[in-house]
Design a protein around this motif. Structure first.
Motif, PDB file in Angstrom:
ATOM      1  N   ALA A  91       0.833  -1.206   0.000  1.00  0.00           N
ATOM      2  CA  ALA A  91       0.000   0.000   0.000  1.00  0.00           C
ATOM      3  C   ALA A  91       0.871   1.261   0.000  1.00  0.00           C
ATOM      4  O   ALA A  91       0.554   2.248  -0.670  1.00  0.00           O
ATOM      5  CB  ALA A  91      -0.920  -0.013   1.222  1.00  0.00           C
ATOM      6  N   PHE A  92       1.986   1.219   0.727  1.00  0.00           N
ATOM      7  CA  PHE A  92       2.928   2.350   0.776  1.00  0.00           C
ATOM      8  C   PHE A  92       3.395   2.687  -0.642  1.00  0.00           C
ATOM      9  O   PHE A  92       3.436   3.852  -1.042  1.00  0.00           O
ATOM     10  CB  PHE A  92       4.117   1.951   1.669  1.00  0.00           C
ATOM     11  N   LEU A  93       3.689   1.632  -1.422  1.00  0.00           N
ATOM     12  CA  LEU A  93       4.174   1.850  -2.789  1.00  0.00           C
ATOM     13  C   LEU A  93       3.036   2.221  -3.730  1.00  0.00           C
ATOM     14  O   LEU A  93       3.116   3.180  -4.497  1.00  0.00           O
ATOM     15  CB  LEU A  93       4.844   0.572  -3.297  1.00  0.00           C
ATOM     16  N   GLU A  94       1.928   1.466  -3.631  1.00  0.00           N
ATOM     17  CA  GLU A  94       0.828   1.644  -4.584  1.00  0.00           C
ATOM     18  C   GLU A  94       0.213   3.042  -4.479  1.00  0.00           C
ATOM     19  O   GLU A  94      -0.228   3.606  -5.469  1.00  0.00           O
ATOM     20  CB  GLU A  94      -0.224   0.559  -4.317  1.00  0.00           C
ATOM     21  N   HIS A  95       0.182   3.605  -3.267  1.00  0.00           N
ATOM     22  CA  HIS A  95      -0.465   4.908  -3.082  1.00  0.00           C
ATOM     23  C   HIS A  95       0.545   6.044  -2.962  1.00  0.00           C
ATOM     24  O   HIS A  95       0.192   7.138  -2.520  1.00  0.00           O
ATOM     25  CB  HIS A  95      -1.378   4.852  -1.851  1.00  0.00           C
ATOM     26  N   GLY A  96       1.778   5.764  -3.332  1.00  0.00           N
ATOM     27  CA  GLY A  96       2.800   6.815  -3.359  1.00  0.00           C
ATOM     28  C   GLY A  96       3.048   7.462  -2.009  1.00  0.00           C
ATOM     29  O   GLY A  96       3.370   8.642  -1.928  1.00  0.00           O
ATOM     30  N   LEU A  97       2.911   6.696  -0.926  1.00  0.00           N
ATOM     31  CA  LEU A  97       3.130   7.291   0.404  1.00  0.00           C
ATOM     32  C   LEU A  97       4.588   7.724   0.590  1.00  0.00           C
ATOM     33  O   LEU A  97       4.897   8.494   1.487  1.00  0.00           O
ATOM     34  CB  LEU A  97       2.731   6.312   1.520  1.00  0.00           C
ATOM     35  N   PHE A  98       5.461   7.237  -0.321  1.00  0.00           N
ATOM     36  CA  PHE A  98       6.874   7.660  -0.246  1.00  0.00           C
ATOM     37  C   PHE A  98       7.023   9.127  -0.616  1.00  0.00           C
ATOM     38  O   PHE A  98       8.061   9.728  -0.378  1.00  0.00           O
ATOM     39  CB  PHE A  98       7.749   6.760  -1.138  1.00  0.00           C
ATOM     40  N   ASN A  99       5.965   9.719  -1.231  1.00  0.00           N
ATOM     41  CA  ASN A  99       6.009  11.159  -1.534  1.00  0.00           C
ATOM     42  C   ASN A  99       5.595  12.003  -0.333  1.00  0.00           C
ATOM     43  O   ASN A  99       5.741  13.211  -0.338  1.00  0.00           O
ATOM     44  CB  ASN A  99       5.071  11.494  -2.702  1.00  0.00           C
ATOM     45  N   GLU A 100       5.024  11.368   0.670  1.00  0.00           N
ATOM     46  CA  GLU A 100       4.612  12.074   1.887  1.00  0.00           C
ATOM     47  C   GLU A 100       5.868  12.239   2.754  1.00  0.00           C
ATOM     48  O   GLU A 100       6.879  11.600   2.496  1.00  0.00           O
ATOM     49  CB  GLU A 100       3.585  11.237   2.663  1.00  0.00           C
ATOM     50  N   PRO A 101       5.765  13.089   3.791  1.00  0.00           N
ATOM     51  CA  PRO A 101       6.950  13.246   4.638  1.00  0.00           C
ATOM     52  C   PRO A 101       7.414  11.896   5.197  1.00  0.00           C
ATOM     53  O   PRO A 101       6.587  11.107   5.667  1.00  0.00           O
ATOM     54  CB  PRO A 101       6.456  14.138   5.788  1.00  0.00           C
ATOM     55  N   LEU A 102       8.709  11.640   5.107  1.00  0.00           N
ATOM     56  CA  LEU A 102       9.262  10.383   5.631  1.00  0.00           C
ATOM     57  C   LEU A 102       9.921  10.655   6.985  1.00  0.00           C
ATOM     58  O   LEU A 102      10.425  11.750   7.192  1.00  0.00           O
ATOM     59  CB  LEU A 102      10.280   9.803   4.647  1.00  0.00           C
ATOM     60  N   PRO A 103       9.993   9.752   7.906  1.00  0.00           N
ATOM     61  CA  PRO A 103       9.427   8.406   7.780  1.00  0.00           C
ATOM     62  C   PRO A 103       7.890   8.387   7.893  1.00  0.00           C
ATOM     63  O   PRO A 103       7.318   9.188   8.618  1.00  0.00           O
ATOM     64  CB  PRO A 103      10.061   7.669   8.953  1.00  0.00           C
ATOM     65  N   GLN A 104       7.283   7.457   7.146  1.00  0.00           N
ATOM     66  CA  GLN A 104       5.856   7.200   7.284  1.00  0.00           C
ATOM     67  C   GLN A 104       5.704   6.159   8.383  1.00  0.00           C
ATOM     68  O   GLN A 104       6.352   5.102   8.333  1.00  0.00           O
ATOM     69  CB  GLN A 104       5.309   6.631   5.977  1.00  0.00           C
ATOM     70  N   LYS A 105       4.827   6.449   9.353  1.00  0.00           N
ATOM     71  CA  LYS A 105       4.672   5.519  10.480  1.00  0.00           C
ATOM     72  C   LYS A 105       3.244   4.989  10.495  1.00  0.00           C
ATOM     73  O   LYS A 105       2.308   5.764  10.689  1.00  0.00           O
ATOM     74  CB  LYS A 105       4.982   6.236  11.786  1.00  0.00           C
ATOM     75  N   VAL A 106       3.095   3.713  10.230  1.00  0.00           N
ATOM     76  CA  VAL A 106       1.745   3.143  10.187  1.00  0.00           C
ATOM     77  C   VAL A 106       1.603   2.004  11.201  1.00  0.00           C
ATOM     78  O   VAL A 106       2.593   1.356  11.566  1.00  0.00           O
ATOM     79  CB  VAL A 106       1.369   2.621   8.771  1.00  0.00           C
ATOM     80  N   CYS A 107       0.380   1.799  11.652  1.00  0.00           N
ATOM     81  CA  CYS A 107       0.122   0.672  12.560  1.00  0.00           C
ATOM     82  C   CYS A 107      -1.182  -0.001  12.160  1.00  0.00           C
ATOM     83  O   CYS A 107      -1.975   0.572  11.397  1.00  0.00           O
ATOM     84  CB  CYS A 107       0.079   1.154  14.012  1.00  0.00           C
ATOM     85  N   TYR A 108      -1.379  -1.197  12.642  1.00  0.00           N
ATOM     86  CA  TYR A 108      -2.596  -1.940  12.290  1.00  0.00           C
ATOM     87  C   TYR A 108      -2.892  -3.040  13.304  1.00  0.00           C
ATOM     88  O   TYR A 108      -2.000  -3.493  14.021  1.00  0.00           O
ATOM     89  CB  TYR A 108      -2.463  -2.585  10.887  1.00  0.00           C
ATOM     90  N   ILE A 109      -4.159  -3.422  13.331  1.00  0.00           N
ATOM     91  CA  ILE A 109      -4.563  -4.636  14.054  1.00  0.00           C
ATOM     92  C   ILE A 109      -5.277  -5.493  13.026  1.00  0.00           C
ATOM     93  O   ILE A 109      -6.272  -5.043  12.444  1.00  0.00           O
ATOM     94  CB  ILE A 109      -5.483  -4.290  15.237  1.00  0.00           C
ATOM     95  N   THR A 110      -4.726  -6.663  12.742  1.00  0.00           N
ATOM     96  CA  THR A 110      -5.295  -7.476  11.674  1.00  0.00           C
ATOM     97  C   THR A 110      -5.395  -8.939  12.079  1.00  0.00           C
ATOM     98  O   THR A 110      -4.647  -9.410  12.936  1.00  0.00           O
ATOM     99  CB  THR A 110      -4.392  -7.477  10.407  1.00  0.00           C
ATOM    100  N   SER A 111      -6.297  -9.622  11.388  1.00  0.00           N
ATOM    101  CA  SER A 111      -6.327 -11.081  11.522  1.00  0.00           C
ATOM    102  C   SER A 111      -5.282 -11.633  10.550  1.00  0.00           C
ATOM    103  O   SER A 111      -5.046 -11.038   9.497  1.00  0.00           O
ATOM    104  CB  SER A 111      -7.712 -11.610  11.177  1.00  0.00           C
ATOM    105  N   CYS A 112      -4.638 -12.745  10.913  1.00  0.00           N
ATOM    106  CA  CYS A 112      -3.641 -13.368  10.041  1.00  0.00           C
ATOM    107  C   CYS A 112      -3.968 -14.856   9.933  1.00  0.00           C
ATOM    108  O   CYS A 112      -4.586 -15.419  10.844  1.00  0.00           O
ATOM    109  CB  CYS A 112      -2.246 -13.237  10.639  1.00  0.00           C
TER     110      CYS A 112
END
Ligand code: ATP
Ligand code: MG
Length: 452
Positions: A91-112
């Motif tokens: 998602a970081f790559l697909e939505h161009g989050l690398f163009n946003e201020p870096l570092p990008q800090k994301v978190c999640y709670i997911t089922s695996c």
């Protein structure tokens, strides 16, 4: 009872009596992560299989043995996510989050989903809390991640976990290490399991992670990666350690940790339980994966992350006897006699809930005796019974179920009057629960400073 079917092996139901623990844990994790500047990311439960083959690494156990992979009706190979990093990185790559201020800090709670042999602490559907930091090579970031995990354990009161850290170097220094490992394991070729023989050719470090008793015994004497680090990786590791020292975070160096992802570089770490009931259970782990974003088609983007298993976190919480804050109780149960009173009870409940009060009335058409029994069972803090004559008189008595005290309230102003009583009683309960020590530990000067 002959059940038509049962839950799939390795999956669990979280029942109403326990779900408050999960809810509390999830809120806590996201809140603490938010204080560190992490924002939630939500990615799909399934992805194209090649994402995990690349993003987790096709020599890992996860990809080789554990994935839930199937062809969809369009003939595409789809996989239920076995972990959260690959989806977040995509998602970081697909939505161009690398163009946003870096570092990008994301978190999640997911089922695996992992097709593993179900046992205590190991399920086929489990849940992870994870964080990822995209776009920083600094050792300060490694320490920050560890500090976040530490903060979480401290907040929850978990103190019987050991932080184990290691550095597995970069591709440059690892080439030398791979040679040494290969030479070492070559002499045990006859004894290694089939999977490890394949690993010997493709990625000898994976042998260190093999769960088979024979392979792990051989691996115990293998050369350690710390002896092969290049100067840059050595310096990076030293700096991570000095940040941890400065933050008073205790750790143990475990040169055997290699972690399950192929693209880990430099720092890797795990939190291991030392409680006698859950000894050795790995509650969470993570590390740096400087090569992953490039591997998925992006620019070189040094990154890192970690994940905790929620089920394992809950089991160490339980093993240590920690009580998580209780479930939402019913603040008031309004019993009624007759249709008219039932309508009145429904109206009052609606008004009370709009004020944030947990209010319930009879939705089962029961006798008043049965209604009161139910109110008692669900732990209602206050109750009242409305009958036709109360409606005529315009007032009703409410009862405090803890001390039996009764108070008469006018039906016209019931919501306002009860809401103020309820706020008052919540404030009293809070004051009671704060001991003198709590008051003593409040830093008054700091508080006053904040107010100025
Ligand atoms: P293990 O060595 O126990 O198999 P792992 O290295 O495969 O763990 P990761 O891929 O790092 O685990 O996943 C992060 C966390 O997710 C683990 O530390 C653990 O808490 C949890 N976890 C992993 N697999 C399972 C599972 N099958 N059931 C429950 N929790 C799990
Ligand atoms: Mg595993």
């Amino acid at each position: 009872m002959a059940l038509f079917t049962k839950a799939v092996k390795g999956t669990q139901d979280v029942l109403p009596a326990n779900s408050y623990k999960n809810r509390f844990l999830e809120n806590t994790l996201l809140d603490i992560a938010s204080n560190f500047g992490f924002k939630e990311i939500r990615t799909p439960v399934f992805e194209h299989t090649e994402l995990f083959a690349r993003g987790v690494g096709d020599t890992t156990d996860v990809v080789q043995k554990e994935m839930y992979t199937f062809l969809d009706k369009g003939g595409r190979s789809i996989t239920l996510r076995p972990e959260g990093t690959a989806g977040a990185a995509r998602a970081f790559l697909e939505h161009g989050l690398f163009n946003e201020p870096l570092p990008q800090k994301v978190c999640y709670i997911t089922s695996c989903y992992r097709y593993e042999k179900p046992q205590s602490g190991r399920y086929r559907e489990f849940h992870q809390f994870g964080v990822e930091v995209f776009g920083t090579p600094s050792p300060a970031a490694d320490a920050e991640l560890i500090s976040l995990a530490n903060e979480i354990f401290a907040f929850l009161g978990i103190d019987d976990l050991t932080l184990e850290i290691n550095s597995i170097g970069c591709p440059k220094c690892r080439a030398e290490y791979h040679k040494a490992l290969k030479a070492y394991f070559e002499s045990y070729k006859e004894e290694l399991c089939g999977t490890c023989l394949d690993r010997l050719e493709r990625n000898p470090m994976r042998i260190l992670d093999c769960k088979s008793p024979i392979c792990s015994k051989i691996a115990a004497e293998a050369p350690v990666v710390l002896d092969y680090l290049c100067d840059e990786c050595k310096e990076h590791f030293e700096k991570v350690k000095s940040y941890l020292d400065a933050l008073n975070i205790e750790y143990k160096i475990n040169p055997k940790i290699v972690r399950g992802l192929d693209y880990y570089t430099k720092t890797v770490f795990e939190f291991v339980s030392s409680n006698e009931k859950t000894a050795g259970l790995v509650c969470g782990g993570g590390g740096r994966y400087d090569g992953l974003i490039e591997e998925l088609g992006g620019q070189h983007t040094p990154s890192l992350g970690f994940a905790m298993g929620l089920e394992r976190l809950l089991s160490v919480i339980e093993a240590q006897g920690i009580e998580l804050p209780g479930e939402q109780k019913c603040d008031i149960y309004i019993a009624s006699i007759g249709d008219k009173a039932s309508l009145k009870a429904a109206g009052i409940c609606t008004d009370l809930r709009a004020e944030g009060v947990g209010a319930q009335f009879d939705i089962a058409g029961r006798s008043v005796k049965a209604q009161m029994k139910y109110a008692d069972k669900i732990g209602a803090k206050f109750t009242c019974v409305i009958g036709d004559d109360d409606i005529e008189k315009g007032e009703v008595a409410i009862k405090n179920m803890e001390n039996g005290e009764k108070t008469v309230l006018a039906l016209d102003t019931f919501t306002d009057d009860f809401s103020s009583m309820w706020v008052q009683s919540a404030a009293n309960a809070l004051a009671d629960s704060l001991s003198n020590e709590d008051f003593a530990s409040l830093d008054i000067n700091n508080l006053m400073g904040g107010l100025k």
